[in-house]
Design a protein around this motif. Structure first.
Motif, PDB file in Angstrom:
ATOM      1  N   GLY A   8       0.825  -1.210   0.000  1.00 55.55           N
ATOM      2  CA  GLY A   8       0.000   0.000   0.000  1.00 55.55           C
ATOM      3  C   GLY A   8       0.853   1.250   0.000  1.00 55.55           C
ATOM      4  N   ALA A   9       1.899   1.265   0.835  1.00 54.96           N
ATOM      5  CA  ALA A   9       2.789   2.430   0.895  1.00 54.96           C
ATOM      6  C   ALA A   9       3.505   2.624  -0.439  1.00 54.96           C
ATOM      7  CB  ALA A   9       3.796   2.264   2.024  1.00 54.96           C
ATOM      8  N   ALA A  10       3.935   1.534  -1.057  1.00 51.36           N
ATOM      9  CA  ALA A  10       4.596   1.640  -2.360  1.00 51.36           C
ATOM     10  C   ALA A  10       3.618   2.165  -3.405  1.00 51.36           C
ATOM     11  CB  ALA A  10       5.150   0.283  -2.785  1.00 51.36           C
ATOM     12  N   GLY A  11       2.390   1.665  -3.381  1.00 57.74           N
ATOM     13  CA  GLY A  11       1.372   2.137  -4.317  1.00 57.74           C
ATOM     14  C   GLY A  11       1.068   3.605  -4.136  1.00 57.74           C
ATOM     15  N   GLU A  12       0.990   4.047  -2.885  1.00 55.05           N
ATOM     16  CA  GLU A  12       0.725   5.455  -2.606  1.00 55.05           C
ATOM     17  C   GLU A  12       1.881   6.336  -3.071  1.00 55.05           C
ATOM     18  OE1 GLU A  12      -0.212   5.431   1.557  1.00 55.05           O
ATOM     19  OE2 GLU A  12      -2.007   4.228   1.197  1.00 55.05           O
ATOM     20  N   SER A  13       3.099   5.861  -2.915  1.00 58.94           N
ATOM     21  CA  SER A  13       4.266   6.610  -3.384  1.00 58.94           C
ATOM     22  C   SER A  13       4.254   6.742  -4.906  1.00 58.94           C
ATOM     23  CB  SER A  13       5.544   5.910  -2.910  1.00 58.94           C
ATOM     24  OG  SER A  13       6.676   6.568  -3.399  1.00 58.94           O
ATOM     25  N   ILE A  14       3.918   5.661  -5.587  1.00 55.71           N
ATOM     26  CA  ILE A  14       3.835   5.681  -7.054  1.00 55.71           C
ATOM     27  C   ILE A  14       2.725   6.635  -7.494  1.00 55.71           C
ATOM     28  CG2 ILE A  14       3.217   4.282  -9.079  1.00 55.71           C
ATOM     29  CD1 ILE A  14       4.612   1.901  -7.533  1.00 55.71           C
ATOM     30  N   ALA A  15       1.573   6.567  -6.818  1.00 53.95           N
ATOM     31  CA  ALA A  15       0.446   7.440  -7.162  1.00 53.95           C
ATOM     32  C   ALA A  15       0.805   8.904  -6.936  1.00 53.95           C
ATOM     33  CB  ALA A  15      -0.789   7.055  -6.351  1.00 53.95           C
ATOM     34  N   LEU A  22       2.085  15.293 -13.169  1.00 57.64           N
ATOM     35  CA  LEU A  22       1.033  15.998 -13.896  1.00 57.64           C
ATOM     36  C   LEU A  22       0.856  17.432 -13.408  1.00 57.64           C
ATOM     37  CD1 LEU A  22      -1.683  13.184 -14.045  1.00 57.64           C
ATOM     38  CD2 LEU A  22      -0.064  13.855 -15.830  1.00 57.64           C
ATOM     39  N   GLY A  23       1.722  17.853 -12.478  1.00 57.51           N
ATOM     40  CA  GLY A  23       1.662  19.219 -11.983  1.00 57.51           C
ATOM     41  C   GLY A  23       0.782  19.423 -10.762  1.00 57.51           C
ATOM     42  N   ASP A 101     -11.192  11.280  -6.045  1.00 57.47           N
ATOM     43  CA  ASP A 101     -10.634  10.462  -7.120  1.00 57.47           C
ATOM     44  C   ASP A 101     -10.148   9.133  -6.551  1.00 57.47           C
ATOM     45  OD1 ASP A 101     -11.003  12.770  -8.622  1.00 57.47           O
ATOM     46  OD2 ASP A 101      -8.919  12.952  -9.251  1.00 57.47           O
ATOM     47  N   VAL A 102     -10.074   8.121  -7.410  1.00 58.11           N
ATOM     48  CA  VAL A 102      -9.480   6.843  -7.042  1.00 58.11           C
ATOM     49  C   VAL A 102      -8.370   6.557  -8.039  1.00 58.11           C
ATOM     50  CG1 VAL A 102      -9.849   4.361  -6.759  1.00 58.11           C
ATOM     51  CG2 VAL A 102     -11.625   5.973  -6.030  1.00 58.11           C
ATOM     52  N   LEU A 103      -7.204   6.176  -7.506  1.00 56.23           N
ATOM     53  CA  LEU A 103      -6.066   5.803  -8.350  1.00 56.23           C
ATOM     54  C   LEU A 103      -5.779   4.324  -8.141  1.00 56.23           C
ATOM     55  CD1 LEU A 103      -5.195   8.923  -7.088  1.00 56.23           C
ATOM     56  CD2 LEU A 103      -3.879   8.619  -9.165  1.00 56.23           C
ATOM     57  N   PHE A 104      -5.619   3.593  -9.253  1.00 57.95           N
ATOM     58  CA  PHE A 104      -5.295   2.175  -9.206  1.00 57.95           C
ATOM     59  C   PHE A 104      -3.853   2.005  -9.658  1.00 57.95           C
ATOM     60  CE2 PHE A 104      -9.844   2.442  -9.990  1.00 57.95           C
ATOM     61  CZ  PHE A 104     -10.338   1.612  -8.996  1.00 57.95           C
ATOM     62  N   VAL A 105      -3.043   1.353  -8.838  1.00 58.63           N
ATOM     63  CA  VAL A 105      -1.641   1.133  -9.167  1.00 58.63           C
ATOM     64  C   VAL A 105      -1.437  -0.357  -9.416  1.00 58.63           C
ATOM     65  CG1 VAL A 105       0.736   1.364  -8.367  1.00 58.63           C
ATOM     66  CG2 VAL A 105      -0.964   3.101  -7.735  1.00 58.63           C
ATOM     67  N   LEU A 106      -0.839  -0.672 -10.567  1.00 59.56           N
ATOM     68  CA  LEU A 106      -0.554  -2.056 -10.935  1.00 59.56           C
ATOM     69  C   LEU A 106       0.917  -2.371 -10.643  1.00 59.56           C
ATOM     70  CD1 LEU A 106      -2.473  -2.078 -14.327  1.00 59.56           C
ATOM     71  CD2 LEU A 106      -3.221  -3.017 -12.134  1.00 59.56           C
ATOM     72  N   PRO A 107       1.267  -3.659 -10.549  1.00 57.18           N
ATOM     73  CA  PRO A 107       2.652  -4.023 -10.235  1.00 57.18           C
ATOM     74  C   PRO A 107       3.694  -3.429 -11.184  1.00 57.18           C
ATOM     75  CG  PRO A 107       1.243  -5.925  -9.999  1.00 57.18           C
ATOM     76  CD  PRO A 107       0.398  -4.839 -10.620  1.00 57.18           C
ATOM     77  N   ASP A 108       3.315  -3.160 -12.434  1.00 57.81           N
ATOM     78  CA  ASP A 108       4.283  -2.577 -13.382  1.00 57.81           C
ATOM     79  C   ASP A 108       4.383  -1.054 -13.235  1.00 57.81           C
ATOM     80  OD1 ASP A 108       1.951  -1.624 -14.530  1.00 57.81           O
ATOM     81  OD2 ASP A 108       2.300  -2.529 -16.491  1.00 57.81           O
ATOM     82  N   ARG A 109       3.775  -0.511 -12.167  1.00 56.07           N
ATOM     83  CA  ARG A 109       3.799   0.912 -11.825  1.00 56.07           C
ATOM     84  C   ARG A 109       2.873   1.755 -12.708  1.00 56.07           C
ATOM     85  NH1 ARG A 109       8.129   1.983  -8.313  1.00 56.07           N
ATOM     86  NH2 ARG A 109       8.249   4.160  -8.904  1.00 56.07           N
ATOM     87  N   GLY A 112      -3.871   3.954 -13.036  1.00 54.82           N
ATOM     88  CA  GLY A 112      -5.163   4.305 -13.590  1.00 54.82           C
ATOM     89  C   GLY A 112      -5.790   5.362 -12.702  1.00 54.82           C
ATOM     90  N   HIS A 113      -6.445   6.339 -13.289  1.00 54.57           N
ATOM     91  CA  HIS A 113      -6.953   7.479 -12.516  1.00 54.57           C
ATOM     92  C   HIS A 113      -8.425   7.682 -12.853  1.00 54.57           C
ATOM     93  CE1 HIS A 113      -6.100  11.917 -11.216  1.00 54.57           C
ATOM     94  NE2 HIS A 113      -7.179  11.417 -10.634  1.00 54.57           N
ATOM     95  N   VAL A 114      -9.271   7.496 -11.871  1.00 53.28           N
ATOM     96  CA  VAL A 114     -10.710   7.727 -12.026  1.00 53.28           C
ATOM     97  C   VAL A 114     -11.035   9.032 -11.320  1.00 53.28           C
ATOM     98  CG1 VAL A 114     -13.026   6.845 -11.609  1.00 53.28           C
ATOM     99  CG2 VAL A 114     -11.151   5.249 -12.071  1.00 53.28           C
ATOM    100  N   ARG A 115     -11.323  10.051 -12.108  1.00 54.35           N
ATOM    101  CA  ARG A 115     -11.680  11.360 -11.555  1.00 54.35           C
ATOM    102  C   ARG A 115     -13.148  11.377 -11.173  1.00 54.35           C
ATOM    103  NH1 ARG A 115      -7.640  11.756 -15.051  1.00 54.35           N
ATOM    104  NH2 ARG A 115      -6.006  13.308 -14.764  1.00 54.35           N
ATOM    105  N   SER A 116     -13.452  12.093 -10.101  1.00 55.30           N
ATOM    106  CA  SER A 116     -14.833  12.177  -9.602  1.00 55.30           C
ATOM    107  C   SER A 116     -15.429  10.772  -9.460  1.00 55.30           C
ATOM    108  CB  SER A 116     -15.686  13.054 -10.520  1.00 55.30           C
ATOM    109  OG  SER A 116     -15.170  14.362 -10.570  1.00 55.30           O
TER     110      SER A 116
END
Length: 121
Positions: A8-15, A22-23, A101-109, A112-116
């Protein structure tokens, strides 16, 4: 740290890195309200998008791409309560437009970003 929490921590860091690229301005990670009132849960990332929207982000780590399970109604209520608590603790941000928003992180880094992703009241 358990294997799940380290993923989870790695996924959050990647996100967070993805959003930064993206600024976006990251203003908090792993935010937990000072008081757990109203059943508020942890918010993985709180950021300001380039268009000035305050965004509360949930990060999910997944093994495979494809259809991701929806968030439960209880999980949505905890995220909304956490957003209300954050805004109460940070009144200078309370007048900003907000979204979830929800961000999905896959093992290959890949991220995916679902806005709203859901509506909070």
């Amino acid at each position: 740290m358990s294997r799940t929490s380290s993923k989870g921590a790695a996924g959050e860091s990647i996100a967070a890195a993805y959003l930064g690229s993206l600024g976006w301005t990251i203003i908090a990670t792993n935010y937990v309200p000072e008081t757990r009132r109203l059943g508020a849960g942890e918010t993985d990332i709180i950021a300001i998008s380039p268009d000035g929207i305050l965004v509360f982000c949930e990060v999910k780590f997944h093994k495979h791409a494809g259809v991701f399970p929806p968030m439960t109604a209880a999980a949505v209520r905890r995220r909304v309560a956490g957003a209300h608590a954050f805004l109460a603790e940070n009144p200078s941000l309370a007048n900003m437009d907000c979204r979830f928003d929800v961000l999905f992180v896959l093992p290959d880094r890949t991220v995916g970003h679902v806005r709203s992703a859901f509506i909070g009241e």
